[in-house]
Each structure stands twice: as structure tokens, then as C-alpha cells.
Design a protein around this motif. Structure first.
Motif: not given
Ligand SMILES: NC(=O)c1ccc[n+]([C@@H]2O[C@H](COP(=O)([O-])OP(=O)(O)OC[C@H]3O[C@@H](n4cnc5c(N)ncnc54)[C@H](O)[C@@H]3O)[C@@H](O)[C@H]2O)c1
Ligand SMILES: O=P(O)(O)OC[C@H](O)CO
Length: 332
Positions: A198-204, A258-264, A266-269, A314-319
Motif C-alpha cells: 500500500c505504501g509503494i502504491a501511495t509513493g507511486m 512509510t517504508f513502502g511509500e519511500r520505495l514507491g 524510487g528510493e533504495t532499500l 530489484g523488481g521495478d514497482a511499475v513493471e
């Protein structure tokens, strides 16, 4: 006044210590660092993890596990899942012979793929009736502030669950009992992984329809895993399932979201890790063990697979998102 040991003075251990003290117990926290113990004893505050929260005088702290465990017949385990075994191995000989344990951890051990109550049983030799798990929509900061919330205390022994319910009850904290330890532990662990997505999606930059889809399908895959492991499906409709999923997936206080949002974004782990201020985002490690557990049980968990791919392959979130949407169509 009963004495309760809380092993771990991070954000949740400290907040739970406050709840127990508010409910009438004498609480001794085990802290890893001298400065944390000193702050609690001298200023009644855990400045590192819960700044601004004043703890009752009946909460004290020590870095000496022997001192904390001596005379404590209930022991709350409040360290992160992946460090629990190592810590508990050091503490096991210090436990009172009749001590019972309550686990707060929300994760699955990497390698062994065990739930935390299983790790506790293996290390301590305690029987299931002595091991409880507490899990629910409980962001530490809000609980420490005294905002009203409920939780679940799960134990196979209903009488012990009811005794713990009493010990944790305050006007603002309302525990329910449940005998489904498996369901509560699986719900508490998988929601961290779904909060990451969910965080990744929000970050995107994605919106509420996406979020609702992820929460609902996240609940579906968590329930599938739980049921395959022997849990009661209804537990996932309760506080330790849907309740915790909603709180964690939507709250800006959640470390996982929050962690996911930062990944979304484009930040690194590593960059996302820095932002948690040294606190644990359990889903980052547990997505590996949950994925393995699901594969072992033959359970499909596409969102967990996706989080693992983004975090560890190393997966790209959009792909990954495009691939998730192109999965074969099916009935709900
Ligand atoms: N914070 C919350 O809002 C919350 C709410 C419910 C459940 N939980 C769960 O409770 C557990 C503890 O979380 P927390 O939020 O208190 O974590 P935290 O990162 O805030 O604190 C962890 C505590 O464990 C100690 N610790 C001991 N050994 C450690 C090690 N090897 N590595 C890291 N820390 C170690 C740390 O010193 C610290 O006191 C987690 O499983 C978490 O998912 C947290
Ligand atoms: O901050 P998180 O993401 O570890 O979540 C905290 C609690 O588990 C919410 O119930």
C-alpha cells in the motif's frame, strides 16, 4: 500489585508497559541501552522511541535481564521477530519456573518459517497454554497517548486469555480474547507486507481505489495462508485481521507503510531503512519467510510475491504492478 516484565523498550514495548501500569501492574522494562533505561527511571520518558509521553512511576527499566525477570510471573516479549530467538536463548534460564509469556511480535522467523509463539515454545519448552500473542490495530504512539483502541489476546487456554484480558484492560485499551493463536499471528505478520505494498502504491501516486483493492485482496491472500495453516477464517474479519490491516495500510505512523511509500517514490532499500529512525519495519524481512511459507503450503500470495520482488530482487514497482493487473481473470 503484580509485577510484569516487558522485554524490549522500543516503541511498542514501552507503550504496552504504560498500558499494563495504567491497568494496575508494576512494570519493569528491559532496555538494550543504558540511556533508554536511565531516561525511563529518571525522567519517566523513553525519549528515543516515544518522545513526549510521560510514563507512570510504576514503570521502571533496567538493562539487566536477570533483574527484570526475577519475580515476574508474566513476561511480555517486545523485541523484533528476527531477534527474538537470540534474545530469548539468553533469557530462558532466568525465567521464573511458573512464568507465562505474551508475544507482541508481528513476523515470521526467516529460515525456520516459524510463527513467534512456535519459536517461544521451541526455545523455552513452555506448553501452548503458557504462551499468548497480543495483536491488533495498535500503533504504539496512539496507544501511548491513550487514544481508544481494541486488541486481541490469543491463547489456547481460555482462562489464561481471560486473566491477561484483565491485566491489559484500561478505560482506553480494550482487549478481546481468542483461542486462534495461528490466525492472530498470521494476520499480524501478513498485514505488514500488505502495508508495504500500500505504501509503494501511495509513493507511486496511486489513489483510494487502488488502496481498497490492495487491502481487500491482501486480506484474501492472508486468509488463504492462515486457513491453510489451521487458522479460523473468522479471525481475519476481526481486529487481528482486517482491523490491523486497515490501521497499518492507511496510517502515516506505520513504519511498514512509510517504508513502502519511500520505495514507491524510487528510493533504495537503504534510503527507506534510514527513514525508520532505527525502528523495525517487520514486513521487509517477513515477506521472504511468508512467501516461502505460502509456496510450501501451495497457497497463492501474489501481493507478497510482488513485495518480495521489489524489496529483494530489484523488481521495478511499475513493471510489477502491470504484471499483477495482467494476471489471469478469476471469480472472487
Ligand atoms: N510499534 C508499534 O506500533 C507496534 C505495534 C504492534 C506490534 N508491534 C510489533 O512489536 C514488535 C516490536 O516492535 P517495536 O515497534 O517495539 O520495535 P522498535 O524497533 O521500536 O524496538 C525494538 C526493541 O527491541 C530491542 N532489540 C533487542 N534486540 C534487538 C535486535 N537484535 N535488533 C533490534 N532491536 C532489538 C531494541 O533495542 C528496542 O528496544 C515488532 O514485531 C512489531 O511488529 C509494534
Ligand atoms: O509501524 P508498523 O508498520 O510496524 O505497525 C505497527 C502496528 O503493528 C500496527 O498495529
Amino acid at each position: 500489585m503484580a509485577r510484569v516484565a516487558v522485554m524490549g523498550a522500543g516503541s511498542w514495548g514501552t507503550a504496552v508497559g504504560k498500558v499494563l501500569a495504567d491497568a494496575g501492574s508494576e512494570v519493569v522494562l528491559w532496555a538494550r541501552r543504558d540511556e533508554v533505561a536511565l531516561g525511563i527511571n529518571e525522567r519517566h520518558c523513553n525519549e528515543k522511541y516515544l518522545p513526549g509521553i510521560v510514563l507512570p512511576a510504576t514503570v521502571t527499566a533496567s538493562t539487566d535481564p536477570a533483574e527484570v525477570l526475577s519475580g515476574s510471573h508474566e513476561v511480555v516479549l517486545a523485541v523484533p521477530s528476527q531477534s527474538l530467538r537470540g534474545n530469548l536463548e539468553k533469557w530462558v534460564d532466568l525465567l521464573e519456573p511458573d512464568a507465562g509469556v505474551i508475544s507482541l511480535a508481528k513476523g515470521i522467523e526467516t529460515g525456520s518459517l516459524m510463527r513467534i509463539s512456535e519459536v517461544v515454545a521451541e526455545v523455552t519448552g513452555l506448553t501452548a497454554d503458557k504462551i499468548a500473542a497480543l495483536s491488533g490495530p495498535n500503533l504504539a504512539r496512539e496507544i501511548a497517548e491513550g487514544q481508544p483502541a481494541a486488541t486481541v489476546i490469543a491463547c489456547t487456554d481460555v482462562d489464561r486469555a481471560a486473566r491477561l484480558q484483565d491485566a491489559f484492560s484500561t478505560p482506553n485499551f480494550r482487549p478481546y480474547t481468542n483461542t486462534d493463536v495461528v490466525g492472530c499471528e498470521i494476520g499480524g505478520s501478513t498485514k505488514n507486507v500488505i502495508a508495504l505494498v500500500c505504501g509503494i502504491a501511495t509513493g507511486m501516486g496511486l489513489g483510494d481505489n487502488t488502496m481498497a483493492t490492495l487491502v481487500t485482496r491482501g486480506l484474501a491472500e492472508s486468509t488463504r495462508l492462515g486457513v491453510a495453516l489451521g487458522a479460523n477464517q473468522m479471525t481475519f474479519a476481526g481486529l487481528a485481521g482486517l482491523g490491523d490491516l486497515v490501521a497499518t495500510c492507511t496510517s502515516p505512523l506505520s513504519r511498514n507503510r512509510t517504508f513502502g511509500e519511500r520505495l514507491g517514490r524510487g528510493e533504495t532499500l537503504e534510503q527507506a531503512q534510514e527513514a525508520t529512525n532505527g525502528q523495525v519495519a517487520e514486513g521487509v524481512k517477513s515477506c521472504t519467510s511468508i512467501r516461502s511459507l505460502a509456496r510450501q503450503m501451495g497457497v497463492e500470495m501474489p501481493l507478497t510475491e510482488a513485495v518480495h520482488e521489489i524489496c529483494h530482487e530489484g523488481g521495478d514497482a511499475v513493471e510489477v504492478a502491470v504484471r499483477l493487473m495482467r494476471r489471469s481473470t478469476k471469480p472472487e
